[in-house]
Design an enzyme around this catalytic site. Structure first.
Site, PDB file in Angstrom:
ATOM      1  N   CYS A 150       0.950  -1.306   0.022  1.00 52.11           N
ATOM      2  CA  CYS A 150      -0.241   0.050  -0.039  1.00 52.11           C
ATOM      3  C   CYS A 150       0.827   1.326  -0.008  1.00 52.11           C
ATOM      4  O   CYS A 150       0.683   2.139  -0.845  1.00 52.11           O
ATOM      5  CB  CYS A 150      -0.959  -0.075   1.293  1.00 52.11           C
ATOM      6  SG  CYS A 150      -0.247  -0.414   2.837  1.00 52.11           S
TER       7      CYS A 150
HETATM    8  N1  LIG Z   1      -4.889  -4.451   4.838  1.00 49.34           N
HETATM    9  C1  LIG Z   1      -4.311  -3.785   3.929  1.00 49.34           C
HETATM   10  O1  LIG Z   1      -4.713  -2.365   3.585  1.00 49.34           O
HETATM   11  C2  LIG Z   1      -3.390  -4.285   3.014  1.00 49.34           C
HETATM   12  C3  LIG Z   1      -2.832  -5.645   2.903  1.00 49.34           C
HETATM   13  N2  LIG Z   1      -1.785  -6.038   1.956  1.00 49.34           N
HETATM   14  C4  LIG Z   1      -1.339  -7.524   2.321  1.00 49.34           C
HETATM   15  O2  LIG Z   1      -2.624  -8.219   2.062  1.00 49.34           O
HETATM   16  C5  LIG Z   1      -2.596  -9.435   2.624  1.00 49.34           C
HETATM   17  C6  LIG Z   1      -3.816  -9.752   3.256  1.00 49.34           C
HETATM   18  O3  LIG Z   1      -4.015  -8.512   3.978  1.00 49.34           O
HETATM   19  P1  LIG Z   1      -5.452  -8.558   5.022  1.00 49.34           P
HETATM   20  O4  LIG Z   1      -6.535  -8.838   4.457  1.00 49.34           O
HETATM   21  O5  LIG Z   1      -5.345  -7.134   5.446  1.00 49.34           O
HETATM   22  O6  LIG Z   1      -4.839  -9.281   6.352  1.00 49.34           O
HETATM   23  P2  LIG Z   1      -5.870 -10.153   7.304  1.00 49.34           P
HETATM   24  O7  LIG Z   1      -4.942 -10.288   8.440  1.00 49.34           O
HETATM   25  O8  LIG Z   1      -7.126  -9.158   7.401  1.00 49.34           O
HETATM   26  O9  LIG Z   1      -6.263 -11.403   6.456  1.00 49.34           O
HETATM   27  C7  LIG Z   1      -5.354 -12.351   6.198  1.00 49.34           C
HETATM   28  C8  LIG Z   1      -6.033 -13.695   6.235  1.00 49.34           C
HETATM   29  O10 LIG Z   1      -5.197 -14.662   5.840  1.00 49.34           O
HETATM   30  C9  LIG Z   1      -5.429 -15.836   6.402  1.00 49.34           C
HETATM   31  N3  LIG Z   1      -4.252 -16.470   7.130  1.00 49.34           N
HETATM   32  C10 LIG Z   1      -3.949 -16.069   8.319  1.00 49.34           C
HETATM   33  N4  LIG Z   1      -2.793 -16.985   8.414  1.00 49.34           N
HETATM   34  C11 LIG Z   1      -2.659 -17.852   7.539  1.00 49.34           C
HETATM   35  C12 LIG Z   1      -1.577 -18.920   7.536  1.00 49.34           C
HETATM   36  N5  LIG Z   1      -0.807 -19.125   8.342  1.00 49.34           N
HETATM   37  N6  LIG Z   1      -1.916 -19.797   6.217  1.00 49.34           N
HETATM   38  C13 LIG Z   1      -3.060 -19.382   5.480  1.00 49.34           C
HETATM   39  N7  LIG Z   1      -3.822 -18.248   5.682  1.00 49.34           N
HETATM   40  C14 LIG Z   1      -3.706 -17.600   6.726  1.00 49.34           C
HETATM   41  C15 LIG Z   1      -6.480 -15.539   7.381  1.00 49.34           C
HETATM   42  O11 LIG Z   1      -7.784 -16.110   6.752  1.00 49.34           O
HETATM   43  P3  LIG Z   1      -8.384 -17.752   6.729  1.00 49.34           P
HETATM   44  O12 LIG Z   1      -8.087 -17.978   8.016  1.00 49.34           O
HETATM   45  O13 LIG Z   1      -9.894 -17.403   6.357  1.00 49.34           O
HETATM   46  O14 LIG Z   1      -7.784 -18.252   5.532  1.00 49.34           O
HETATM   47  C16 LIG Z   1      -6.402 -14.101   7.404  1.00 49.34           C
HETATM   48  O15 LIG Z   1      -7.962 -13.680   7.888  1.00 49.34           O
HETATM   49  C17 LIG Z   1      -1.295  -9.384   3.441  1.00 49.34           C
HETATM   50  O16 LIG Z   1      -0.231  -9.837   2.902  1.00 49.34           O
HETATM   51  C18 LIG Z   1      -1.261  -8.052   3.767  1.00 49.34           C
HETATM   52  O17 LIG Z   1       0.151  -7.645   4.331  1.00 49.34           O
HETATM   53  C19 LIG Z   1      -1.327  -5.420   1.394  1.00 49.34           C
HETATM   54  C20 LIG Z   1      -1.557  -4.073   1.005  1.00 49.34           C
HETATM   55  C21 LIG Z   1      -2.647  -3.403   1.772  1.00 49.34           C
HETATM   56  C1  LIG Z   2      -1.228  -0.341   9.720  1.00 54.19           C
HETATM   57  C2  LIG Z   2      -0.420  -1.154   9.413  1.00 54.19           C
HETATM   58  O1  LIG Z   2       0.319  -1.925   9.766  1.00 54.19           O
HETATM   59  N1  LIG Z   2      -0.187  -1.284   8.028  1.00 54.19           N
HETATM   60  C3  LIG Z   2       0.729  -2.227   7.397  1.00 54.19           C
HETATM   61  C4  LIG Z   2       0.556  -2.191   5.937  1.00 54.19           C
HETATM   62  C5  LIG Z   2       1.256  -3.164   5.072  1.00 54.19           C
HETATM   63  C6  LIG Z   2       0.492  -4.094   4.307  1.00 54.19           C
HETATM   64  O2  LIG Z   2      -0.686  -4.022   4.523  1.00 54.19           O
HETATM   65  O3  LIG Z   2       1.099  -5.017   3.312  1.00 54.19           O
HETATM   66  P1  LIG Z   2       2.287  -5.451   2.983  1.00 54.19           P
HETATM   67  O4  LIG Z   2       3.194  -6.195   4.147  1.00 54.19           O
HETATM   68  O5  LIG Z   2       1.680  -6.819   2.207  1.00 54.19           O
HETATM   69  O6  LIG Z   2       2.884  -4.771   2.089  1.00 54.19           O
HETATM   70  C7  LIG Z   2       2.201  -1.967   7.454  1.00 54.19           C
HETATM   71  O7  LIG Z   2       2.592  -0.763   7.553  1.00 54.19           O
HETATM   72  O8  LIG Z   2       3.159  -2.865   7.683  1.00 54.19           O
END
Ligand SMILES: NC(=O)C1=CN([C@@H]2O[C@H](COP(=O)(O)OP(=O)(O)OC[C@H]3O[C@@H](n4cnc5c(N)ncnc54)[C@H](OP(=O)(O)O)[C@@H]3O)[C@@H](O)[C@H]2O)C=CC1
Ligand SMILES: CC(=O)N[C@@H](CCC(=O)OP(=O)(O)O)C(=O)O
Length: 346
Positions: A150
């Site tokens: 992000c």
């Molecule tokens: N939130 C944001 O703004 C952003 C997020 N990202 C990236 O996108 C990805 C998803 O983020 P986000 O949805 O916010 O994260 P969350 O923590 O909300 O969700 C991740 C989901 O992955 C699953 N999970 C957790 N641990 C494991 C594991 N060991 N093995 C398999 N599945 C697992 C779980 O769902 P379940 O148990 O249902 O499988 C969990 O709810 C992350 O890598 C994050 O860094 C990137 C940019 C922005």
């Molecule tokens: C508030 C907060 O913790 N934000 C996360 C956003 C990173 C993320 O969502 O994604 P990736 O690690 O997949 O790039 C952070 O700064 O690490």
């Protein structure tokens, strides 16, 4: 119609994909895979999805995915996709990873910043960085996409034209990032719970943020020389939204108007980047719920510095929206299909 699977069902990235795919005409959600809650309905945890996705979530089954879906979105934490994506290399399934697993070309750099074992080098070599404003043509032909982080999305979009046109010294860049709490995902932690974040601004991961090497890798690619930056992150009391306010020393004598004109021309063919007129700086609310990145620019002639502010919704252009933008390009659909909504304001 392409059949889609989302892995990481109960996370924020997954539910944002479901929201956005609801208005996509060419992608159908075939299955949602959940590691922790397979067999259960997602609407039990997220009642707002009732009647939008009511099938039980499924357990990961690689062979069934190969047979039944065309596109997989990995909305999983770092360390998951790196082991699963390689299993699809002998199939035609398109993989789009929202995590950081495939973004860094060097395994050693990944292992230093993420403190996990990196993906196989062949998988990294095969993955295209899914920032369409930088790599559109490569994305069109890709089978594996590493969706950008992000903060890198916001920072790179704000800096690319200035670096490419040698307006700023690439060695003088300071990036001040601020993000809403949904960036940390759906799980409540000591870092993010209400009494920690309400009426508070919290610097975090100073000097250690995993997006530092990602930003530097792609800035260096644009500048064709190695670039290091100062990047700081702050958690602020809002749900969605992210801003990078960036500072750099000017290499050329330019006015605000000239730089804005250059940025507007640069992004003319890119539907999701909107460059503000002189005197207007974007706010996070102005892109909320949308795939836009809005950019404001000011040349400070007194200090010979440029100030660039770049805002996105971390869950849309910063994650799920950009993932759909990439899927659109990979499949020859309009880049903005399913992503044309006006931001939610106020
Ligand atoms: N939130 C944001 O703004 C952003 C997020 N990202 C990236 O996108 C990805 C998803 O983020 P986000 O949805 O916010 O994260 P969350 O923590 O909300 O969700 C991740 C989901 O992955 C699953 N999970 C957790 N641990 C494991 C594991 N060991 N093995 C398999 N599945 C697992 C779980 O769902 P379940 O148990 O249902 O499988 C969990 O709810 C992350 O890598 C994050 O860094 C990137 C940019 C922005
Ligand atoms: C508030 C907060 O913790 N934000 C996360 C956003 C990173 C993320 O969502 O994604 P990736 O690690 O997949 O790039 C952070 O700064 O690490």
């Amino acid at each position: 119609m392409k059949e889609v699977a989302i892995i990481g069902g109960t996370g924020y990235g997954a539910i944002e994909l479901i929201r956005l795919l609801g208005s996509h005409e060419y992608m159908h959600i075939n299955k949602i895979i959940s590691h922790s809650r397979y067999g259960e309905r997602l609407a039990m945890f997220y009642p707002h999805l009732t009647e939008f996705y009511d099938d039980p979530m499924e357990e990961l089954d690689i062979d069934r995915l190969k047979e039944e879906v065309d596109i997989i979105f990995f909305a999983t934490p770092a360390g998951v996709a790196k082991d699963i994506v390689p299993k699809f290399c002998d199939s035609s399934v398109q993989c789009i990873d929202l995590s950081g697993d495939l973004r860094l070309q060097s395994r050693k750099v990944y292992e230093t910043w993420y403190e996990k074992e990196a993906a196989p080098q062949a998988t990294l070599d095969n993955a295209i960085y899914g920032l369409p404003e930088m790599y559109k043509e490569k994305i069109r032909n890709a089978k594996v996409i590493s969706n950008p982080g992000c903060f890198p999305t916001s920072a790179l979009l704000g800096l690319i034209p200035a670096i490419e046109h040698q307006i700023i010294s690439p060695h003088s860049i300071i990036i001040d990032g601020k993000t809403g709490v949904s960036g940390a995902g759906g799980k409540a932690t000591t870092m993010t719970h209400y009494s920690e974040t309400n009426e508070n601004v919290k610097p975090y991961k100073i000097g250690a943020h995993q997006h530092i090497p990602e930003i530097e890798q792609y800035l260096s690619a644009i500048a064709t020389e190695e670039i290091k930056t100062t990047f700081t992150t702050h958690l602020i009391p809002m749900t969605r939204g992210l801003i990078c306010t960036m500072y750099a020393t000017l290499e050329k004598r330019v006015t605000t108007k000239e730089v804005i004109h250059l940025y507007q021309s640069y992004y003319e063919a890119h539907p999701f980047v909107r460059v503000r007129e002189e005197g207007s700086f974007p706010t996070t609310k102005e892109v909320c719920g949308s795939n836009f990145c809005d950019i404001g620019i000011h040349v400070n002639e007194r200090t010979n510095q440029i100030i660039i502010a770049s805002v996105i919704d971390n869950l849309v252009k910063g994650a799920s929206g950009q993932a759909i933008q990439n899927a659109n390009l990979m499949n020859g659909w309009d880049e903005d299909h399913g992503l044309q909504n006006i931001p939610i304001y106020p």
